[in-house]
Motif scaffolding. Sequence first.
Motif, mmCIF file in Angstrom:
data_model
loop_
_atom_site.group_PDB
_atom_site.id
_atom_site.type_symbol
_atom_site.label_atom_id
_atom_site.label_comp_id
_atom_site.label_asym_id
_atom_site.label_seq_id
_atom_site.Cartn_x
_atom_site.Cartn_y
_atom_site.Cartn_z
ATOM 1 N N ARG A 127 45.316 6.947 40.561
ATOM 2 C CA ARG A 127 44.094 6.139 40.693
ATOM 3 C C ARG A 127 42.855 7.015 40.875
ATOM 4 O O ARG A 127 41.812 6.746 40.291
ATOM 5 C CB ARG A 127 44.236 5.146 41.843
ATOM 6 C CG ARG A 127 43.038 4.226 41.932
ATOM 7 C CD ARG A 127 43.201 3.114 42.919
ATOM 8 N NE ARG A 127 42.031 2.253 42.898
ATOM 9 C CZ ARG A 127 42.002 1.033 43.353
ATOM 10 N NH1 ARG A 127 43.078 0.498 43.877
ATOM 11 N NH2 ARG A 127 40.895 0.315 43.311
ATOM 12 N N GLN A 128 42.957 8.086 41.683
ATOM 13 C CA GLN A 128 41.807 8.968 41.906
ATOM 14 C C GLN A 128 41.352 9.619 40.604
ATOM 15 O O GLN A 128 40.152 9.746 40.352
ATOM 16 C CB GLN A 128 42.157 10.057 42.921
ATOM 17 C CG GLN A 128 42.335 9.534 44.324
ATOM 18 C CD GLN A 128 42.842 10.625 45.251
ATOM 19 O OE1 GLN A 128 43.649 11.459 44.856
ATOM 20 N NE2 GLN A 128 42.369 10.608 46.485
ATOM 21 N N GLN A 129 42.299 10.032 39.764
ATOM 22 C CA GLN A 129 41.956 10.646 38.477
ATOM 23 C C GLN A 129 41.247 9.639 37.583
ATOM 24 O O GLN A 129 40.264 9.964 36.920
ATOM 25 C CB GLN A 129 43.213 11.141 37.761
ATOM 26 C CG GLN A 129 43.899 12.310 38.438
ATOM 27 C CD GLN A 129 45.229 12.608 37.774
ATOM 28 O OE1 GLN A 129 46.113 11.761 37.736
ATOM 29 N NE2 GLN A 129 45.352 13.815 37.237
ATOM 30 N N VAL A 130 41.752 8.423 37.581
ATOM 31 C CA VAL A 130 41.183 7.362 36.747
ATOM 32 C C VAL A 130 39.763 7.050 37.199
ATOM 33 O O VAL A 130 38.839 6.991 36.380
ATOM 34 C CB VAL A 130 42.063 6.090 36.798
ATOM 35 C CG1 VAL A 130 41.363 4.913 36.161
ATOM 36 C CG2 VAL A 130 43.405 6.350 36.140
ATOM 37 N N GLU A 131 39.560 6.862 38.487
ATOM 38 C CA GLU A 131 38.234 6.525 39.004
ATOM 39 C C GLU A 131 37.245 7.671 38.828
ATOM 40 O O GLU A 131 36.054 7.443 38.644
ATOM 41 C CB GLU A 131 38.326 6.080 40.462
ATOM 42 C CG GLU A 131 39.005 4.725 40.586
ATOM 43 C CD GLU A 131 39.247 4.282 42.009
ATOM 44 O OE1 GLU A 131 39.182 5.129 42.926
ATOM 45 O OE2 GLU A 131 39.519 3.089 42.204
ATOM 46 N N SER A 132 37.733 8.897 38.873
ATOM 47 C CA SER A 132 36.874 10.060 38.642
ATOM 48 C C SER A 132 36.464 10.154 37.165
ATOM 49 O O SER A 132 35.313 10.431 36.846
ATOM 50 C CB SER A 132 37.608 11.334 39.065
ATOM 51 O OG SER A 132 36.871 12.466 38.714
ATOM 52 N N ALA A 133 37.406 9.893 36.269
ATOM 53 C CA ALA A 133 37.132 9.969 34.828
ATOM 54 C C ALA A 133 36.261 8.804 34.350
ATOM 55 O O ALA A 133 35.473 8.956 33.420
ATOM 56 C CB ALA A 133 38.440 9.993 34.050
ATOM 57 N N PHE A 134 36.432 7.635 34.975
ATOM 58 C CA PHE A 134 35.718 6.420 34.560
ATOM 59 C C PHE A 134 35.060 5.762 35.767
ATOM 60 O O PHE A 134 35.512 4.723 36.238
ATOM 61 C CB PHE A 134 36.680 5.427 33.898
ATOM 62 C CG PHE A 134 37.486 6.005 32.769
ATOM 63 C CD1 PHE A 134 36.897 6.275 31.544
ATOM 64 C CD2 PHE A 134 38.837 6.260 32.928
ATOM 65 C CE1 PHE A 134 37.644 6.789 30.495
ATOM 66 C CE2 PHE A 134 39.591 6.775 31.885
ATOM 67 C CZ PHE A 134 38.992 7.050 30.669
ATOM 68 N N PHE B 282 43.883 -2.213 38.572
ATOM 69 C CA PHE B 282 43.586 -2.235 40.006
ATOM 70 C C PHE B 282 42.836 -3.535 40.236
ATOM 71 O O PHE B 282 41.665 -3.635 39.894
ATOM 72 C CB PHE B 282 42.713 -1.048 40.416
ATOM 73 C CG PHE B 282 43.211 0.274 39.911
ATOM 74 C CD1 PHE B 282 44.449 0.763 40.299
ATOM 75 C CD2 PHE B 282 42.446 1.033 39.048
ATOM 76 C CE1 PHE B 282 44.914 1.980 39.827
ATOM 77 C CE2 PHE B 282 42.896 2.257 38.572
ATOM 78 C CZ PHE B 282 44.138 2.733 38.965
ATOM 79 N N GLN B 283 43.495 -4.543 40.768
ATOM 80 C CA GLN B 283 42.907 -5.880 40.887
ATOM 81 C C GLN B 283 41.621 -5.838 41.695
ATOM 82 O O GLN B 283 41.614 -5.427 42.834
ATOM 83 C CB GLN B 283 43.902 -6.847 41.533
ATOM 84 C CG GLN B 283 43.489 -8.292 41.481
ATOM 85 C CD GLN B 283 43.361 -8.821 40.051
ATOM 86 O OE1 GLN B 283 44.193 -8.565 39.207
ATOM 87 N NE2 GLN B 283 42.313 -9.561 39.789
ATOM 88 N N GLU B 284 40.528 -6.246 41.084
ATOM 89 C CA GLU B 284 39.228 -6.273 41.742
ATOM 90 C C GLU B 284 38.609 -7.652 41.564
ATOM 91 O O GLU B 284 38.818 -8.525 42.371
ATOM 92 C CB GLU B 284 38.307 -5.196 41.145
ATOM 93 C CG GLU B 284 38.878 -3.785 41.161
ATOM 94 C CD GLU B 284 38.964 -3.151 42.537
ATOM 95 O OE1 GLU B 284 38.281 -3.628 43.460
ATOM 96 O OE2 GLU B 284 39.714 -2.179 42.685
ATOM 97 N N GLU B 285 37.867 -7.835 40.493
ATOM 98 C CA GLU B 285 37.217 -9.103 40.179
ATOM 99 C C GLU B 285 37.660 -9.564 38.803
ATOM 100 O O GLU B 285 38.095 -8.762 37.996
ATOM 101 C CB GLU B 285 35.692 -8.932 40.147
ATOM 102 C CG GLU B 285 35.055 -8.709 41.477
ATOM 103 C CD GLU B 285 33.549 -8.595 41.346
ATOM 104 O OE1 GLU B 285 32.984 -9.078 40.356
ATOM 105 O OE2 GLU B 285 32.938 -8.026 42.243
ATOM 106 N N PRO B 286 37.510 -10.853 38.522
ATOM 107 C CA PRO B 286 37.855 -11.337 37.189
ATOM 108 C C PRO B 286 37.011 -10.686 36.099
ATOM 109 O O PRO B 286 35.903 -10.238 36.354
ATOM 110 C CB PRO B 286 37.558 -12.845 37.257
ATOM 111 C CG PRO B 286 37.476 -13.167 38.701
ATOM 112 C CD PRO B 286 37.063 -11.907 39.407
ATOM 113 N N PHE B 287 37.547 -10.656 34.884
ATOM 114 C CA PHE B 287 36.848 -10.095 33.727
ATOM 115 C C PHE B 287 35.554 -10.861 33.489
ATOM 116 O O PHE B 287 35.536 -12.078 33.455
ATOM 117 C CB PHE B 287 37.745 -10.181 32.496
ATOM 118 C CG PHE B 287 37.164 -9.551 31.271
ATOM 119 C CD1 PHE B 287 37.178 -8.176 31.123
ATOM 120 C CD2 PHE B 287 36.599 -10.320 30.275
ATOM 121 C CE1 PHE B 287 36.647 -7.575 30.000
ATOM 122 C CE2 PHE B 287 36.066 -9.730 29.143
ATOM 123 C CZ PHE B 287 36.094 -8.350 29.001
#
Length: 128
Positions: A44-51, A89-94
């Motif tokens: 997850r950290q890699q993903v959030e850092s890249a995007f 990573f469940q956050e908000e609806p699309f």
Amino acid sequence: MGNCLVLGAQTHSTKETKVILVVNINTKTTTHIVLFNSFEKLKRQQVESAFPNSRFYIGLLRGNYTLNDYGLKPEKDTEVVIYTNRQVFQEEPFLAGEEVGLGDKIKLGNKTARIISRKKGEIMLKTY
């Protein structure tokens, strides 16, 4: 004759490929489409850092695409299905708070797609 390295984009054709759509939370646009298999190997950290400032939705791609350093680029007349209720990573609806309907345009990186079908938990797009 010296050595020559030729790099080119390779076009792939598929009946169905599982992908991740990276959607910027500020602009509400799809900035990248990444192969699911590549994405799931990342932490997850890699993903959030890249995007940064993004949400990640599972989807399917049907048709032709080319691979590049940033993921994949759908070719003309390729269908992309976004499972709006299936975030990595469940956050908000699309597109929370936004009404989108048949015929509306959505950016997919540097391509534009039109909504051709919408039902609960799923939006189907076709590039043009």
